[in-house]
Design an enzyme around this catalytic site. Structure first.
Site, PDB file in Angstrom:
ATOM      1  N   VAL A   1       0.862  -1.175   0.000  1.00 54.50           N
ATOM      2  CA  VAL A   1       0.000   0.000   0.000  1.00 54.50           C
ATOM      3  C   VAL A   1       0.902   1.229   0.000  1.00 54.50           C
ATOM      4  O   VAL A   1       1.857   1.301   0.772  1.00 54.50           O
ATOM      5  CB  VAL A   1      -0.927   0.031   1.229  1.00 54.50           C
ATOM      6  CG1 VAL A   1      -1.803   1.281   1.209  1.00 54.50           C
ATOM      7  CG2 VAL A   1      -1.784  -1.226   1.290  1.00 54.50           C
ATOM      8  N   CYS A   2       0.622   2.169  -0.891  1.00 52.68           N
ATOM      9  CA  CYS A   2       1.353   3.423  -0.945  1.00 52.68           C
ATOM     10  C   CYS A   2       2.851   3.147  -1.112  1.00 52.68           C
ATOM     11  O   CYS A   2       3.249   2.354  -1.961  1.00 52.68           O
ATOM     12  CB  CYS A   2       1.048   4.233   0.313  1.00 52.68           C
ATOM     13  SG  CYS A   2       1.516   5.981   0.218  1.00 52.68           S
ATOM     14  N   THR A   3       3.698   3.749  -0.288  1.00 54.65           N
ATOM     15  CA  THR A   3       5.142   3.588  -0.443  1.00 54.65           C
ATOM     16  C   THR A   3       5.658   2.270   0.118  1.00 54.65           C
ATOM     17  O   THR A   3       6.871   2.059   0.165  1.00 54.65           O
ATOM     18  CB  THR A   3       5.896   4.761   0.212  1.00 54.65           C
ATOM     19  OG1 THR A   3       5.472   4.900   1.572  1.00 54.65           O
ATOM     20  CG2 THR A   3       5.651   6.051  -0.548  1.00 54.65           C
TER      21      THR A   3
END
Length: 328
Positions: A113-115
């Site tokens: 998720v995300c970075t």
């Protein structure tokens, strides 16, 4: 039905919503269909971690203990190994990266998720794969890990058993997609209604609007052109016409627009028209032919080609997938 194990990796500086969003989805799935998911969290040494917003999360166990147990039993990894993002990925704990390198390939499905994608890439788990992350970090991910095919546009990407998503709330979209894979559309819809969100946005929906994707021009004549494009997607948006609005020669206008916004006039117009058509498909019951004219495509076939090229799905399918209503 065998219960699926979801393991969430925690670390200092993790983004709390990257953790709690997907966890709420899987917890909702377990309530809807008992015995479907078992959720566990783990940190390097099993100690509490502090999120980027200051919250404290207490893991269920340590990654080291899990490693010992898995090796002793020669067991496979979790069904879903979820790696969230956050400020802690900017200077990651090398122990987390090494653990992922050793144990990530054992997971049934590897999810970021995300970075969190930065941690997967650092562990070599995205080499040769298509992936995404938060739009603000896509350039850095591509630069630092050239073996990864970074796609900055979708809200999530699936490449085999590896799933990567864009920023924050996109983790909820991806978790709902995983639940739909496992338990079916009805279960995913019930969870989405409980959380008061859409069933799920299609993964290839753009992360952000055309106006956000481009910079705002510095000079007022060019900013006025940007406003004109947004307000008249069905108008004559050729370089010659737009240059006339800016009172510049076509050549000077094209160069200045690219320099100040980061994209060519043609690319900007394409994005605005696509976004306008998407919104009409999502928010109205207008027919495809009417929407194609209102968005500047002229014909349904031209709009279909644009959707397939940019989003990988035709307009009718986009509307079908995006328009489930949230519960009230």
């Amino acid at each position: 039905m065998a219960q699926r194990t979801v393991l969430v990796v925690l670390f200092d500086g993790v983004q709390s919503l990257d953790v709690t969003g997907p966890v709420e989805v899987f917890a909702g799935a377990e309530q809807h269909t008992p015995g479907s998911y078992r959720i566990r969290t783990a940190a390097v040494d099993g100690a509490a971690v502090r999120t980027s917003s200051g919250l404290t999360l207490v893991p269920d166990e340590s990654l080291a203990q899990m490693s010992e147990g898995a090796e002793a039993a020669e067991a496979a990894g979790p069904d879903i190994l979820l790696v969230p993002g956050g400020q802690g990925t900017s200077s990651p704990d090398p122990r987390v990266t090494e653990w992922l390198r050793a144990h990530g390939p054992r997971a049934g499905r590897l999810v970021s998720v995300c970075t969190g994608a930065v941690l997967l890439a650092a562990a070599g788990l995205l080499d040769g794969r298509r992936a995404t992350t938060h739009w603000a970090y896509c350039d850095a991910l591509a630069r630092d890990h050239p073996a990864v095919e970074v796609d900055p546009d979708p809200i999530y990407v699936r490449d085999g058993t590896v799933y990567t998503s864009a920023g924050v709330t996109c983790g909820i979209d991806l978790a709902l997609a995983l639940v739909e894979e496992d338990l079916g559309r009805d279960a995913a819809l019930a969870i989405a209604r409980h959380l008061v969100v859409f069933l799920r946005r299609p993964g290839n929906q753009a992360q952000f609007s055309a106006q956000l994707a481009a910079q705002t021009a510095q000079r007022e004549p060019l900013r006025e052109v940007q406003r004109w494009i947004a307000e008249h997607p069905d108008g004559d948006l050729s370089v010659e016409s737009l240059a006339g609005h800016a009172r510049l020669s076509p050549r000077h206008f094209a160069r200045a627009f690219r320099d100040e916004t980061g994209m060519t006039p043609g690319r900007y117009v394409d994005r605005v028209r696509l976004e306008h058509a998407r919104r009409l498909l999502e928010d109205t019951s207008d027919g495809v032919e009417e929407i194609s004219r209102a968005s500047g495509y002229g014909t349904p076939e031209a709009m279909r080609r644009a959707f397939v090229k940019s989003l990988g799905t035709p307009p009718a399918e986009y509307r079908r997938r995006f328009r489930p209503t949230a519960a009230h």
